[in-house]
Scaffold this motif. Structure first.
Motif, PDB file in Angstrom:
ATOM      1  N   GLY A 132       0.853  -1.188   0.000  1.00  0.00           N
ATOM      2  CA  GLY A 132       0.000   0.000   0.000  1.00  0.00           C
ATOM      3  C   GLY A 132       0.889   1.238   0.000  1.00  0.00           C
ATOM      4  O   GLY A 132       1.929   1.247   0.655  1.00  0.00           O
ATOM      5  N   ARG A 133       0.480   2.270  -0.734  1.00  0.00           N
ATOM      6  CA  ARG A 133       1.284   3.499  -0.797  1.00  0.00           C
ATOM      7  C   ARG A 133       0.402   4.700  -0.501  1.00  0.00           C
ATOM      8  O   ARG A 133      -0.758   4.725  -0.917  1.00  0.00           O
ATOM      9  CB  ARG A 133       1.899   3.655  -2.187  1.00  0.00           C
ATOM     10  N   PHE A 134       0.953   5.654   0.232  1.00  0.00           N
ATOM     11  CA  PHE A 134       0.170   6.866   0.539  1.00  0.00           C
ATOM     12  C   PHE A 134       1.093   8.016   0.916  1.00  0.00           C
ATOM     13  O   PHE A 134       2.209   7.803   1.403  1.00  0.00           O
ATOM     14  CB  PHE A 134      -0.836   6.587   1.663  1.00  0.00           C
ATOM     15  N   LEU A 135       0.559   9.210   0.698  1.00  0.00           N
ATOM     16  CA  LEU A 135       1.283  10.420   1.117  1.00  0.00           C
ATOM     17  C   LEU A 135       0.381  11.181   2.082  1.00  0.00           C
ATOM     18  O   LEU A 135      -0.601  11.804   1.676  1.00  0.00           O
ATOM     19  CB  LEU A 135       1.602  11.299  -0.109  1.00  0.00           C
ATOM     20  N   PRO A 136       0.660  11.111   3.375  1.00  0.00           N
ATOM     21  CA  PRO A 136      -0.212  11.781   4.355  1.00  0.00           C
ATOM     22  C   PRO A 136      -0.109  13.308   4.223  1.00  0.00           C
ATOM     23  O   PRO A 136       0.993  13.841   4.019  1.00  0.00           O
ATOM     24  CB  PRO A 136       0.354  11.315   5.708  1.00  0.00           C
ATOM     25  N   GLY A 137      -1.243  13.976   4.356  1.00  0.00           N
ATOM     26  CA  GLY A 137      -1.273  15.443   4.289  1.00  0.00           C
ATOM     27  C   GLY A 137      -0.703  16.071   5.549  1.00  0.00           C
ATOM     28  O   GLY A 137      -0.417  15.383   6.540  1.00  0.00           O
ATOM     29  N   THR A 197      -2.495  15.412   9.001  1.00  0.00           N
ATOM     30  CA  THR A 197      -2.843  14.014   9.314  1.00  0.00           C
ATOM     31  C   THR A 197      -2.083  13.514  10.535  1.00  0.00           C
ATOM     32  O   THR A 197      -1.091  14.111  10.983  1.00  0.00           O
ATOM     33  CB  THR A 197      -2.504  13.093   8.130  1.00  0.00           C
ATOM     34  N   HIS A 198      -2.588  12.381  11.062  1.00  0.00           N
ATOM     35  CA  HIS A 198      -1.903  11.674  12.158  1.00  0.00           C
ATOM     36  C   HIS A 198      -1.775  10.214  11.740  1.00  0.00           C
ATOM     37  O   HIS A 198      -2.501   9.363  12.254  1.00  0.00           O
ATOM     38  CB  HIS A 198      -2.700  11.789  13.463  1.00  0.00           C
ATOM     39  N   PRO A 199      -0.920   9.909  10.809  1.00  0.00           N
ATOM     40  CA  PRO A 199      -0.869   8.531  10.287  1.00  0.00           C
ATOM     41  C   PRO A 199      -0.392   7.518  11.336  1.00  0.00           C
ATOM     42  O   PRO A 199       0.479   7.842  12.156  1.00  0.00           O
ATOM     43  CB  PRO A 199       0.125   8.629   9.130  1.00  0.00           C
ATOM     44  N   ALA A 200      -0.994   6.337  11.308  1.00  0.00           N
ATOM     45  CA  ALA A 200      -0.598   5.271  12.230  1.00  0.00           C
ATOM     46  C   ALA A 200       0.801   4.783  11.859  1.00  0.00           C
ATOM     47  O   ALA A 200       1.572   4.343  12.711  1.00  0.00           O
ATOM     48  CB  ALA A 200      -1.595   4.117  12.168  1.00  0.00           C
ATOM     49  N   ILE A 201       1.084   4.818  10.556  1.00  0.00           N
ATOM     50  CA  ILE A 201       2.416   4.423  10.076  1.00  0.00           C
ATOM     51  C   ILE A 201       2.933   5.582   9.214  1.00  0.00           C
ATOM     52  O   ILE A 201       2.201   6.132   8.402  1.00  0.00           O
ATOM     53  CB  ILE A 201       2.324   3.130   9.231  1.00  0.00           C
ATOM     54  N   GLY A 202       4.201   5.955   9.395  1.00  0.00           N
ATOM     55  CA  GLY A 202       4.792   7.024   8.595  1.00  0.00           C
ATOM     56  C   GLY A 202       4.553   8.399   9.213  1.00  0.00           C
ATOM     57  O   GLY A 202       4.121   8.509  10.368  1.00  0.00           O
ATOM     58  N   PRO A 259       3.483  12.817   8.378  1.00  0.00           N
ATOM     59  CA  PRO A 259       2.885  13.760   7.428  1.00  0.00           C
ATOM     60  C   PRO A 259       3.922  14.235   6.410  1.00  0.00           C
ATOM     61  O   PRO A 259       5.092  14.428   6.758  1.00  0.00           O
ATOM     62  CB  PRO A 259       2.415  14.922   8.309  1.00  0.00           C
ATOM     63  N   LEU A 260       3.477  14.378   5.184  1.00  0.00           N
ATOM     64  CA  LEU A 260       4.271  14.915   4.074  1.00  0.00           C
ATOM     65  C   LEU A 260       5.440  14.011   3.650  1.00  0.00           C
ATOM     66  O   LEU A 260       6.329  14.448   2.925  1.00  0.00           O
ATOM     67  CB  LEU A 260       4.781  16.332   4.394  1.00  0.00           C
ATOM     68  N   VAL A 261       5.446  12.759   4.157  1.00  0.00           N
ATOM     69  CA  VAL A 261       6.484  11.803   3.730  1.00  0.00           C
ATOM     70  C   VAL A 261       5.786  10.605   3.075  1.00  0.00           C
ATOM     71  O   VAL A 261       4.922   9.974   3.702  1.00  0.00           O
ATOM     72  CB  VAL A 261       7.346  11.305   4.933  1.00  0.00           C
ATOM     73  N   ALA A 262       6.111  10.324   1.827  1.00  0.00           N
ATOM     74  CA  ALA A 262       5.475   9.199   1.122  1.00  0.00           C
ATOM     75  C   ALA A 262       5.866   7.884   1.794  1.00  0.00           C
ATOM     76  O   ALA A 262       7.032   7.682   2.132  1.00  0.00           O
ATOM     77  CB  ALA A 262       5.899   9.190  -0.340  1.00  0.00           C
ATOM     78  N   SER A 263       4.857   7.042   2.010  1.00  0.00           N
ATOM     79  CA  SER A 263       5.104   5.756   2.676  1.00  0.00           C
ATOM     80  C   SER A 263       4.709   4.614   1.758  1.00  0.00           C
ATOM     81  O   SER A 263       3.794   4.746   0.945  1.00  0.00           O
ATOM     82  CB  SER A 263       4.267   5.630   3.952  1.00  0.00           C
ATOM     83  N   SER A 264       5.362   3.481   1.908  1.00  0.00           N
ATOM     84  CA  SER A 264       4.850   2.244   1.303  1.00  0.00           C
ATOM     85  C   SER A 264       4.910   1.170   2.381  1.00  0.00           C
ATOM     86  O   SER A 264       5.904   1.046   3.107  1.00  0.00           O
ATOM     87  CB  SER A 264       5.633   1.876   0.045  1.00  0.00           C
ATOM     88  N   VAL A 265       3.804   0.473   2.517  1.00  0.00           N
ATOM     89  CA  VAL A 265       3.618  -0.435   3.654  1.00  0.00           C
ATOM     90  C   VAL A 265       3.169  -1.802   3.145  1.00  0.00           C
ATOM     91  O   VAL A 265       2.367  -1.888   2.212  1.00  0.00           O
ATOM     92  CB  VAL A 265       2.523   0.126   4.606  1.00  0.00           C
TER      93      VAL A 265
END
Ligand SMILES: [Zn+2]
Length: 371
Positions: free
Chosen positions: A175-180, A183-188, A190-196
Motif C-alpha cells: 500500500g502506498r500513501f502520502l499523508p497530508g 494528518t496523524h498517520p498510524a504508520i509514517g 505527514p508529508l512523507v510518502a510511505s509504502s507499507v
C-alpha cells in the motif's frame, strides 16, 4: 447495561424483519428499544397471565413469537382485557418485541426447529420466497494489524458460511500513501510518502450484517482513513422460506407418526386427516402455526403428509380429497421456540458480554384442553 436495541440488532442478523410476510406486525410492539434490559423473558404469546408472570419476575423486556398487538385498537377502553394488558405493560415499563414470520422463515429458526425435532433429513423450504444478496467486504490492512482486524470482523459475524465461521481470504501486497500536513498517520509521517506491506482481506457478509461489521472494522483498523469497499455478490443469495419439507429417516405409518409427534412435541392430542391410518409415509412437510392454506405446496413438494396447525373443517375436506394426509399439531406446537430462543440468546449473551438474566415463560398459553 445493555439496551434492547443492541439485543434486537443481534437477533435481526439472524432473522431480519425483511424476511417477514407482508403486513405481519413484527418488531417493537410496545415500550422502547432504548430500554436498558434488567431481565428478559421469552414467550410464545403475550397474554395477561404472561404479563403477570413478567411483573412477578421483575422482567422489563419480553421477547415474543406472536406479536402482542395483532389487531389495532380503536379505543383504549380498559374494560377490554387486551387493553388492560397493554396498560399493565405500560405501567410496569415493560417493552415487548415480537418476532413472528421472520422467525418462522429464518434459516435455523422456527420451522427448522420443528423439522429437526422430527429428524427430517435433506430439508428445504416448503415455500421458498425471499432472497437477499450476500455481500463481499474487501479491506486493506497493514500486515501488523491484519490478525486483529480479521478477528474483529469474525466477532461481528462476517465470514460465516453455513456452519463455518471466521472464513476469509487474504493476499499480500504493498500500500502506498502520502499523508497530508494535518494528518496523524498510524504508520509514517505527514508529508512523507510511505509504502507499507498490507494484507487485502476479503470476507462474505450476510444480509443485515453490514452496519455492525463495518463498525467493528473501523474500531479495529489502525489507519486514520481505512480503505474498504462492499460489493453485492451476484448469484449468491441467502434464501428464506416458510415451512420445511424433508424425509423421515425411515418410513412409518400415519398412526405411528401421529404418536411420534405427540411424544416429540409433548402434545395432549393431535387431529389426523387420513383415509388410511396404516398408510406408510416418509416425505413430510411441516409448517408451524396456521398453515392450512398452504397444503397445496405440500402436494407440489411431493410430501406424503402435511403437519401444521389450525386446520379448518373445509380445508381438511380438501386435503382428504387431494390424497394428501395431514396432522394438525395445534398452533401451540410453536412453544418449541421458548427453549430454542433461550439457547440462541444465551449464546449471543456470552459473545457480547450481556449481563442481564434471560428466562423462559413457564406458562402454557395453549387455550385448548383435550378430554
Ligand atoms: Zn404462530
Amino acid at each position: 447495561m445493555t439496551k434492547a436495541a443492541a439485543v434486537i440488532e443481534r437477533f435481526e442478523q439472524f432473522a431480519p424483519q425483511t424476511i417477514a410476510e407482508k403486513g405481519d406486525p413484527v418488531g417493537l410492539q410496545l415500550g422502547s428499544l432504548t430500554t436498558e434490559i434488567k431481565k428478559m423473558m421469552i414467550t410464545l404469546d403475550v397474554r395477561p397471565e404472561v404479563v403477570a408472570e413478567a411483573v412477578k419476575n421483575k422482567v422489563n423486556f419480553i421477547f415474543a413469537h406472536h406479536p402482542a398487538m395483532f389487531h389495532p385498537i380503536k379505543s383504549f377502553d380498559l374494560a377490554v382485557p387486551q387493553n388492560q394488558m397493554y396498560a399493565e405493560l405500560l405501567k410496569h415499563q415493560i417493552t415487548v418485541y415480537g418476532a413472528h414470520t421472520n422467525l418462522d422463515n429464518a434459516n435455523g429458526g422456527m420451522n427448522d426447529w420443528l423439522a429437526s425435532a422430527l429428524n427430517l433429513q435433506q430439508t428445504s423450504a416448503l415455500l421458498p420466497k425471499r432472497e437477499l444478496p450476500l455481500q463481499q467486504l474487501v479491506v486493506y490492512v497493514p500486515q501488523v494489524a491484519a490478525n486483529s482486524v480479521r478477528q474483529a470482523l469474525s466477532a461481528a459475524g462476517a465470514g460465516t458460511i453455513g456452519e463455518y465461521q471466521g472464513c476469509s481470504y487474504s493476499t499480500d501486497g504493498t500500500g502506498r500513501f502520502l499523508p497530508g500536513e494535518k494528518t496523524h498517520p498510524a504508520i509514517g509521517q505527514p508529508l512523507v510518502a510511505s509504502s507499507v506491506t498490507e494484507e487485502k482481506i476479503e470476507v462474505i457478509i450476510r444480509p443485515n450484517q453490514a452496519a455492525k461489521v463495518i463498525k467493528a472494522l473501523l474500531a479495529a483498523h489502525p489507519y486514520e482513513e481505512p480503505v474498504y469497499y462492499l460489493t453485492a455478490i451476484h448469484g449468491l443469495n441467502e434464501k428464506y422460506g416458510m415451512g420445511r419439507v424433508g424425509n423421515l429417516p425411515q418410513e412409518m405409518t400415519i398412526k405411528e407418526l401421529a404418536v411420534f409427534c405427540k411424544r416429540v412435541f409433548n402434545l395432549s392430542g393431535v387431529r389426523v386427516v387420513a383415509p388410511d391410518l396404516h398408510r406408510l409415509v416418509k416425505r413430510v412437510a411441516i409448517l408451524g402455526g396456521s398453515g392450512g392454506q398452504f397444503y397445496a405446496a405440500a402436494v407440489k413438494a411431493g410430501a406424503d403428509i402435511y403437519l401444521t396447525g389450525d386446520l379448518s373443517y373445509h380445508t381438511a375436506h380438501d386435503i382428504y380429497a387431494s390424497q394428501l394426509a395431514a396432522i394438525d399439531l395445534g398452533h401451540h406446537v410453536e412453544s418449541i421456540c421458548k427453549p430454542q430462543l433461550t439457547k440462541l440468546f444465551n449464546t449471543w449473551k456470552q459473545e457480547n458480554n450481556w449481563s442481564f438474566p434471560i428466562i423462559q415463560s413457564k406458562i402454557s398459553t395453549d387455550p385448548f384442553q383435550f378430554f
